[in-house]
Design an enzyme around this catalytic site. Sequence first.
Site, PDB file in Angstrom:
ATOM      1  N   GLY A  51       1.005  -1.486  -0.705  1.00 35.46           N
ATOM      2  CA  GLY A  51      -0.368   0.048  -0.322  1.00 35.46           C
ATOM      3  C   GLY A  51       0.453   1.356  -0.125  1.00 35.46           C
ATOM      4  N   CYS A  79       5.068  -6.242   2.037  1.00 37.41           N
ATOM      5  CA  CYS A  79       5.290  -4.620   1.507  1.00 37.41           C
ATOM      6  C   CYS A  79       4.896  -3.808   2.920  1.00 37.41           C
ATOM      7  CB  CYS A  79       5.326  -3.913   0.754  1.00 37.41           C
ATOM      8  SG  CYS A  79       5.970  -3.013   0.118  1.00 37.41           S
ATOM      9  N   TYR A  80       3.919  -2.668   2.455  1.00 36.04           N
ATOM     10  CA  TYR A  80       2.923  -2.748   3.738  1.00 36.04           C
ATOM     11  C   TYR A  80       2.506  -3.996   4.054  1.00 36.04           C
ATOM     12  CZ  TYR A  80      -0.860  -0.073   5.427  1.00 36.04           C
ATOM     13  OH  TYR A  80      -1.881   1.250   7.308  1.00 36.04           O
ATOM     14  N   HIS A 166       7.480  -7.518  -4.270  1.00 35.41           N
ATOM     15  CA  HIS A 166       6.106  -7.677  -4.800  1.00 35.41           C
ATOM     16  C   HIS A 166       6.326  -8.676  -5.223  1.00 35.41           C
ATOM     17  CE1 HIS A 166       4.431  -4.034  -3.726  1.00 35.41           C
ATOM     18  NE2 HIS A 166       5.039  -3.340  -3.402  1.00 35.41           N
ATOM     19  N   GLU A 168       4.575 -11.070  -6.662  1.00 40.10           N
ATOM     20  CA  GLU A 168       2.971 -10.338  -8.262  1.00 40.10           C
ATOM     21  C   GLU A 168       3.592 -10.203  -9.151  1.00 40.10           C
ATOM     22  OE1 GLU A 168       2.806  -8.886  -5.117  1.00 40.10           O
ATOM     23  OE2 GLU A 168       1.923  -6.805  -5.641  1.00 40.10           O
ATOM     24  N   SER A 219     -24.275  -5.806 -26.561  1.00 40.09           N
ATOM     25  CA  SER A 219     -23.112  -4.294 -27.125  1.00 40.09           C
ATOM     26  C   SER A 219     -22.502  -4.975 -28.089  1.00 40.09           C
ATOM     27  CB  SER A 219     -21.833  -3.781 -26.366  1.00 40.09           C
ATOM     28  OG  SER A 219     -21.026  -4.530 -26.041  1.00 40.09           O
ATOM     29  N   GLY A 220     -22.212  -6.551 -28.275  1.00 36.03           N
ATOM     30  CA  GLY A 220     -21.420  -7.151 -29.346  1.00 36.03           C
ATOM     31  C   GLY A 220     -20.760  -7.185 -28.807  1.00 36.03           C
ATOM     32  N   GLY A 221     -20.029  -6.259 -27.485  1.00 38.63           N
ATOM     33  CA  GLY A 221     -18.533  -6.807 -27.163  1.00 38.63           C
ATOM     34  C   GLY A 221     -18.709  -8.142 -26.347  1.00 38.63           C
ATOM     35  N   VAL A 222     -17.530  -8.867 -26.177  1.00 39.06           N
ATOM     36  CA  VAL A 222     -17.025  -9.603 -25.387  1.00 39.06           C
ATOM     37  C   VAL A 222     -17.614  -9.979 -23.776  1.00 39.06           C
ATOM     38  CG1 VAL A 222     -15.750 -11.425 -24.071  1.00 39.06           C
ATOM     39  CG2 VAL A 222     -14.877 -10.048 -26.358  1.00 39.06           C
ATOM     40  N   ASP A 223     -17.890  -9.206 -23.456  1.00 41.36           N
ATOM     41  CA  ASP A 223     -18.539  -9.182 -21.648  1.00 41.36           C
ATOM     42  C   ASP A 223     -19.908  -9.049 -22.370  1.00 41.36           C
ATOM     43  OD1 ASP A 223     -15.678  -8.850 -20.921  1.00 41.36           O
ATOM     44  OD2 ASP A 223     -16.379  -6.740 -20.830  1.00 41.36           O
ATOM     45  N   SER A 224     -20.919  -9.090 -22.398  1.00 43.10           N
ATOM     46  CA  SER A 224     -22.069  -8.517 -22.976  1.00 43.10           C
ATOM     47  C   SER A 224     -22.465  -9.662 -23.488  1.00 43.10           C
ATOM     48  CB  SER A 224     -23.000  -7.358 -22.728  1.00 43.10           C
ATOM     49  OG  SER A 224     -22.335  -7.469 -24.190  1.00 43.10           O
ATOM     50  N   SER A 225     -21.810  -9.951 -24.870  1.00 41.26           N
ATOM     51  CA  SER A 225     -21.950 -11.589 -24.935  1.00 41.26           C
ATOM     52  C   SER A 225     -22.574 -12.923 -24.378  1.00 41.26           C
ATOM     53  CB  SER A 225     -21.083 -11.762 -26.083  1.00 41.26           C
ATOM     54  OG  SER A 225     -21.780 -10.633 -27.637  1.00 41.26           O
ATOM     55  N   LYS A 362     -11.203 -10.464 -17.446  1.00 42.70           N
ATOM     56  CA  LYS A 362     -11.668 -10.443 -18.761  1.00 42.70           C
ATOM     57  C   LYS A 362     -11.224 -11.870 -19.476  1.00 42.70           C
ATOM     58  CE  LYS A 362     -12.493  -8.005 -22.436  1.00 42.70           C
ATOM     59  NZ  LYS A 362     -14.333  -6.449 -22.276  1.00 42.70           N
TER      60      LYS A 362
END
Length: 506
Positions: A51, A79-80, A166, A168, A219-225, A362
């Site tokens: 942080g 770290c923090y 870190h 990650e 919307s035709g995008g990946v998420d909403s499809s 995603k």
Amino acid sequence: MDHPIAVIDFGSQYTQLIVRRIRELGYFSKLYQPEELRETGSPAAVILSGGPRSTREPGAPDIDFDYLVELGVPVLGVCYGMQLLNRKFGGEVAPGNTREYGPATLMIEAGVDSLFDGLQGHSQIWMSHSDTVSVLPEGCAVTGRNLDGVPVALKWNERFFGIQFHPEVSHTKEGVDILKNFLALAKDLPTFKIASFKDELVERVRAEVAGRKVVCGVSGGVDSSVLAALIHEAGVDTRNIFVDTGLLRENEAAEVQSLFAEVGIAIETIDASERFLTALKGVADPEEKRRIIGRLFVDVFFDAVGDDVELLAQGTLYPDVIESATSGSIASTIKTHHNRVDRIMELKKAGRVIEPLDALFKDEVRELGRVLGLPERVVGRHPFPGPGLAVRCPGEVTPEKLEIIRKADKIYIDILRQRHWYDSVWQAYAAIIPVKTVGVKGDERSYEYALSLRAVTSEDAMTAEWVHLPYELLAEASNRILNEVPGINRVLYDISTKPPASIEWE
Ligand code: XMP
């Protein structure tokens, strides 16, 4: 999912990456705010993130240490998180001599059991801190030091570990191995596979819907499809609404229609382009444009469905949730998110919004789409922002500028596909630069707009690198755009990383 690996967010810009790394290892992990520790249920392990604050500052984020101990599971402070744990165990931290930022070397202490089994003796790590541990509590073992001999890895007992660096970030070469070693100490690790998670999601959708009628914006995008396909799979009574905002790409509305028809999902299209363009007239401020589009989208949507909406389904992803939740604590500018405008927040409060994809990143959503049988053409699609071409048109949005972007974008994307670059970039597009410059066309002076081409690779859009596209490809795109798109006499390639630039222009 039971027993998540709980990552407690103290506001580091890398916190989300910890969750990602663990999921990449095949385990389920979730992010929580420090005050949500009790809401983690019975986590399999807890990681306290880094942080930007100092644990010595009054009011610095804290953790319910007694409860953390009571949980009886392995705990890793990063770290923090390490500094906080050191203080909780009775040690101290102090300002370091210098701010340590960037690569460093971990020297592993011989003969101490640690998280470093199987690592090289000298391992490259990534630091980003100014405070450092100064007093170690009794019983605390140093498991690693930097080249100056300063402790950078601690072990307070058999369950509590701390690392100053870190694990990650990819610059910590053996970071994933360190996380693996840590997780090996946990019992009942929650495995995470999309195929089985899909069944869980279908059940969740059925339970949350509870017989109500669902409206879903596509919307035709990946998420909403993927969302529409998931709800379809759950066998729920749904209306899928597609709003043509007039801010879409060339031929997009028609393509979305045919795409959904192909997978057997019915959609209703509403042409609201006039309304959007009128509302955006004369507006140049990026946040104002987003607000207008977001609100109008909701209005158009609700005008279309009337009082029929019992439940609204949204394709909100995990990074969106985190951005909204942590915007107060992380010092970054966050754009007004399409999915989080006021009216939807009200509906959400009333329990009338479901966001079944809200635990996924995603690439996981893409994987889910594949499992649900969506064609590659849908799941492999580049992300497209909710406010559409408006964010690729700095300043006022006009039909003339939109037309230019559409034509240029189509040429550019077609070339990327033909030359097999489309699938290896995260996102690519054309944006107009609303500055007129002088040029020569035929024998005449021209005074026209410039155009920017962008292609980036990214991991979940948090950071991005520009893609080193071949000059021949850029030359072809530039030549064709200059020849075929009226109103443009200059093409530029955007070589900005995120940060400091963002992926979109606005
Ligand atoms: P930036 O420009 O913030 O974009 O680097 C990161 C990613 O998010 C997309 N984006 C949006 N997506 N609604 C969306 O659904 C939005 O308001 C929005 N703004 C940006 C952008 O295309 C990129 O993939």
